[in-house]
Write a protein that holds these residues in place. Sequence first.
Motif, PDB file in Angstrom:
ATOM      1  N   TYR A   1       0.726  -0.833  -0.265  1.00 29.38           N
ATOM      2  CA  TYR A   1      -0.006   0.121   0.275  1.00 29.38           C
ATOM      3  C   TYR A   1       0.882   1.358   0.067  1.00 29.38           C
ATOM      4  O   TYR A   1       1.594   1.044   0.735  1.00 29.38           O
ATOM      5  N   ILE A   2       0.771   1.981  -0.748  1.00 30.54           N
ATOM      6  CA  ILE A   2       1.362   3.330  -1.132  1.00 30.54           C
ATOM      7  C   ILE A   2       0.695   4.158   0.000  1.00 30.54           C
ATOM      8  O   ILE A   2      -0.743   4.026  -0.098  1.00 30.54           O
ATOM      9  N   ASP A   3       1.846   5.075   1.175  1.00 28.63           N
ATOM     10  CA  ASP A   3       1.277   5.131   2.128  1.00 28.63           C
ATOM     11  C   ASP A   3       1.065   6.792   2.110  1.00 28.63           C
ATOM     12  O   ASP A   3       1.949   7.655   1.584  1.00 28.63           O
ATOM     13  N   PHE A   4      -0.187   7.611   1.418  1.00 29.15           N
ATOM     14  CA  PHE A   4      -0.599   8.560   1.083  1.00 29.15           C
ATOM     15  C   PHE A   4      -0.840   9.673   1.949  1.00 29.15           C
ATOM     16  O   PHE A   4      -1.264  10.626   1.792  1.00 29.15           O
ATOM     17  N   SER A   5      -0.505   9.639   3.394  1.00 30.53           N
ATOM     18  CA  SER A   5      -0.842   9.995   4.326  1.00 30.53           C
ATOM     19  C   SER A   5      -0.030  10.417   5.471  1.00 30.53           C
ATOM     20  O   SER A   5      -0.600  10.960   6.351  1.00 30.53           O
ATOM     21  N   SER A   6       0.968   9.656   4.938  1.00 37.20           N
ATOM     22  CA  SER A   6       2.392   9.546   6.156  1.00 37.20           C
ATOM     23  C   SER A   6       1.309   8.772   7.350  1.00 37.20           C
ATOM     24  O   SER A   6       1.536   9.350   8.475  1.00 37.20           O
ATOM     25  N   GLY A   7       0.669   7.885   7.529  1.00 38.64           N
ATOM     26  CA  GLY A   7       0.466   7.637   8.358  1.00 38.64           C
ATOM     27  C   GLY A   7      -0.792   8.734   9.072  1.00 38.64           C
ATOM     28  O   GLY A   7      -1.733   8.895   7.988  1.00 38.64           O
ATOM     29  N   LEU A   8      -0.944   9.398   9.951  1.00 36.78           N
ATOM     30  CA  LEU A   8      -1.434  10.570  10.432  1.00 36.78           C
ATOM     31  C   LEU A   8      -1.072  12.106  10.083  1.00 36.78           C
ATOM     32  O   LEU A   8      -1.085  12.715  10.926  1.00 36.78           O
ATOM     33  N   MET A   9      -0.202  12.141   8.771  1.00 35.06           N
ATOM     34  CA  MET A   9       0.542  13.138   8.274  1.00 35.06           C
ATOM     35  C   MET A   9       1.375  13.424  10.010  1.00 35.06           C
ATOM     36  O   MET A   9       1.865  14.569   9.784  1.00 35.06           O
ATOM     37  N   ASN A  10       2.246  12.160  10.051  1.00 32.52           N
ATOM     38  CA  ASN A  10       3.152  12.087  11.113  1.00 32.52           C
ATOM     39  C   ASN A  10       4.497  11.662  10.488  1.00 32.52           C
ATOM     40  O   ASN A  10       5.635  12.246  10.800  1.00 32.52           O
ATOM     41  N   VAL A  11       4.375  10.683   9.991  1.00 30.38           N
ATOM     42  CA  VAL A  11       6.169   9.336   9.649  1.00 30.38           C
ATOM     43  C   VAL A  11       6.198  10.737   7.997  1.00 30.38           C
ATOM     44  O   VAL A  11       6.257  10.245   6.988  1.00 30.38           O
ATOM     45  N   ASN A  12       6.707  11.122   8.644  1.00 20.96           N
ATOM     46  CA  ASN A  12       7.354  12.528   7.592  1.00 20.96           C
ATOM     47  C   ASN A  12       8.470  12.062   6.740  1.00 20.96           C
ATOM     48  O   ASN A  12       9.159  12.631   5.467  1.00 20.96           O
ATOM     49  N   ILE A  13       9.219  11.103   7.786  1.00 24.31           N
ATOM     50  CA  ILE A  13      10.988  11.226   7.259  1.00 24.31           C
ATOM     51  C   ILE A  13      10.566   9.679   6.088  1.00 24.31           C
ATOM     52  O   ILE A  13      11.439   9.149   6.026  1.00 24.31           O
ATOM     53  N   GLY A  14       9.662   9.393   6.011  1.00 26.65           N
ATOM     54  CA  GLY A  14       8.905   7.889   5.669  1.00 26.65           C
ATOM     55  C   GLY A  14       9.445   6.895   6.636  1.00 26.65           C
ATOM     56  O   GLY A  14       9.341   7.108   7.681  1.00 26.65           O
ATOM     57  N   HIS A  15       8.634   5.315   6.028  1.00 30.49           N
ATOM     58  CA  HIS A  15       9.157   4.074   7.060  1.00 30.49           C
ATOM     59  C   HIS A  15       9.942   3.501   7.158  1.00 30.49           C
ATOM     60  O   HIS A  15      10.959   3.834   6.172  1.00 30.49           O
ATOM     61  N   GLY A  16      10.166   3.125   8.853  1.00 27.80           N
ATOM     62  CA  GLY A  16      11.276   2.126   8.411  1.00 27.80           C
ATOM     63  C   GLY A  16      12.569   2.432   8.170  1.00 27.80           C
ATOM     64  O   GLY A  16      13.850   2.250   7.640  1.00 27.80           O
ATOM     65  N   ASP A  17      12.786   4.113   8.161  1.00 27.67           N
ATOM     66  CA  ASP A  17      14.230   4.943   8.425  1.00 27.67           C
ATOM     67  C   ASP A  17      15.625   4.034   9.539  1.00 27.67           C
ATOM     68  O   ASP A  17      15.360   4.526  10.935  1.00 27.67           O
ATOM     69  N   GLN A  18      16.690   3.346   9.280  1.00 32.32           N
ATOM     70  CA  GLN A  18      16.798   2.243  10.613  1.00 32.32           C
ATOM     71  C   GLN A  18      17.905   3.176  11.287  1.00 32.32           C
ATOM     72  O   GLN A  18      18.547   3.336  11.835  1.00 32.32           O
ATOM     73  N   ARG A  19      18.303   4.626  10.525  1.00 34.63           N
ATOM     74  CA  ARG A  19      18.826   5.591  11.513  1.00 34.63           C
ATOM     75  C   ARG A  19      18.042   6.261  12.742  1.00 34.63           C
ATOM     76  O   ARG A  19      18.997   6.575  14.143  1.00 34.63           O
ATOM     77  N   VAL A  20      17.103   5.867  12.954  1.00 27.05           N
ATOM     78  CA  VAL A  20      16.342   6.151  13.779  1.00 27.05           C
ATOM     79  C   VAL A  20      16.183   5.007  14.849  1.00 27.05           C
ATOM     80  O   VAL A  20      16.456   5.524  16.197  1.00 27.05           O
ATOM     81  N   THR A  21      16.436   4.441  14.885  1.00 22.49           N
ATOM     82  CA  THR A  21      16.368   2.945  15.324  1.00 22.49           C
ATOM     83  C   THR A  21      17.594   2.488  15.660  1.00 22.49           C
ATOM     84  O   THR A  21      17.878   2.463  17.345  1.00 22.49           O
ATOM     85  N   GLU A  22      18.777   2.854  15.203  1.00 23.30           N
ATOM     86  CA  GLU A  22      19.952   2.999  16.139  1.00 23.30           C
ATOM     87  C   GLU A  22      20.617   4.054  16.693  1.00 23.30           C
ATOM     88  O   GLU A  22      20.731   3.965  18.123  1.00 23.30           O
ATOM     89  N   ALA A  23      19.843   4.805  16.432  1.00 20.91           N
ATOM     90  CA  ALA A  23      20.203   6.184  17.775  1.00 20.91           C
ATOM     91  C   ALA A  23      18.670   6.042  18.892  1.00 20.91           C
ATOM     92  O   ALA A  23      19.514   6.188  19.841  1.00 20.91           O
TER      93      ALA A  23
END
Length: 449
Positions: A51-73
């Motif tokens: 599914y293409i997420d055309f509302s970024s969840g609830l207009m919050n997942v601005n950087i896109g999903h699954g970014d492992q840089r955040v996980t690491e931080a």
Amino acid sequence: MESIPISQTKEIIKNNLDYTLFSWSKQKGISPIAVKYAKGVYLYDYDDKRYIDFSSGLMNVNIGHGDQRVTEAVVKQMQEVSYVTPSCVTKVRGELGKKIAEISPGGLTKTLFTTGGAEAIENAIKMARLYTGKHKIIARYRAFHGASYGAMTAGGDPRKLASDAQQIPNIIHVEDPYCYRCPWGKEITSCSRECVSHVERVIQFEGPENIAAILMEGESGSSGCIKYPPDYLQKIRALCDKYNILLIADEVMSGLGRTGNWFGVDAHGVIPDMIATAKGLTAGYLPFGALIVSDKIAAHFDDKVLWLGLTYSAHAVCCAAALEVLNIYEEDGLIENVNTMGKYIEAEVERLKEKHPSIGDFRNTGLLGCIELVKNRITKEPMAPFNANPEEMMIMNKVAAKIKELGMYTFVRWNYIFIAPPLCITKAEVDEGLAIISEAIKIADAYVI
Ligand SMILES: Cc1ncc(COP(=O)(O)O)c(C=O)c1O
């Protein structure tokens, strides 16, 4: 009798439906997407449907999903320390505060961290009252500020109507500058900004000596991306100055790059006294919010007690996630991408208008946009009315079901279809999403009269 084996997806959905409650919804008859994983602008279910997420969840997942840089931080912070009380400090809290001061409009340099958007609004209302010694807050009908009682009262969104007997006192609502359906029957090119004189009259009726603040979104979101006339916010700021009232910008949805600037107010050349933000601050990776206040307001509490607090204020792990997310906005040039993709979407939706008579209006700022569907472009009769009941949603429900069937998740509300994808979206992904929306809108076209 032998039990019938159910597929993994069905079992996951069943557990959720049997043991958890769903927001803003009757509990029967919902069919949620069971998300197994997500990457960039895509969600994947357990059957590997994309599914293409055309509302970024609830207009919050601005950087896109699954970014492992955040996980690491987040992991790194957890390995050091996850939680300290808000009266202790961490390296990451101070660094995040400093970074927010750098990206905020002039003079807004001190932040109170909260657990989400509603708490940022609650604290904004309380701080405005503590600072001014006044009690009334003016806010808009077509706005949502969160689901806690104070924030919910401040919004005029009809989601509050079922529980509005418990509203907090001293909130006054004003009409919106909804130019497509101007409450004063005017045109933006020839009006005298009746929307502003209306606010001034309300100030006078309510007594400026009683009004602590005017609360408005930096740019309208879930109420339909109702765009301010270009000079509107400046005129509201001028009213605030004239009557000694604070201006609070709710940038929970419009903040952090979504509108093509760090904050929605930036494009209006307006400096509010406080900014409440959340969503894009951690891009949904963890729940977090912030109330950013001016030096003047902060200094007031140098010698007076700040009667505000939360167990999870400035949570170290959330601070680490936010700091990394803010780095990603810059590292990946996401705000520049918002401006490029926003203009591209606006041009493409113009083309869709030629194909689809049901598109009445498209209002967009950066990547915060909304198509408004109508039965007739002249009468502007909406495809579903404001606060539509289930029967009135018949056509729009069909449109929404088609969108989902074709592999898109987006926010569909009344006669609105939101276009607010992650800020990292590419042109090819925009094309894919708009093609789905175009196909689904054909259903609404058939009801045009
Ligand atoms: C403009 C605005 N303010 C406040 C909120 C509340 O934020 P939260 O759900 O994080 O409490 C929202 C949520 O959608 C919002 O859109």
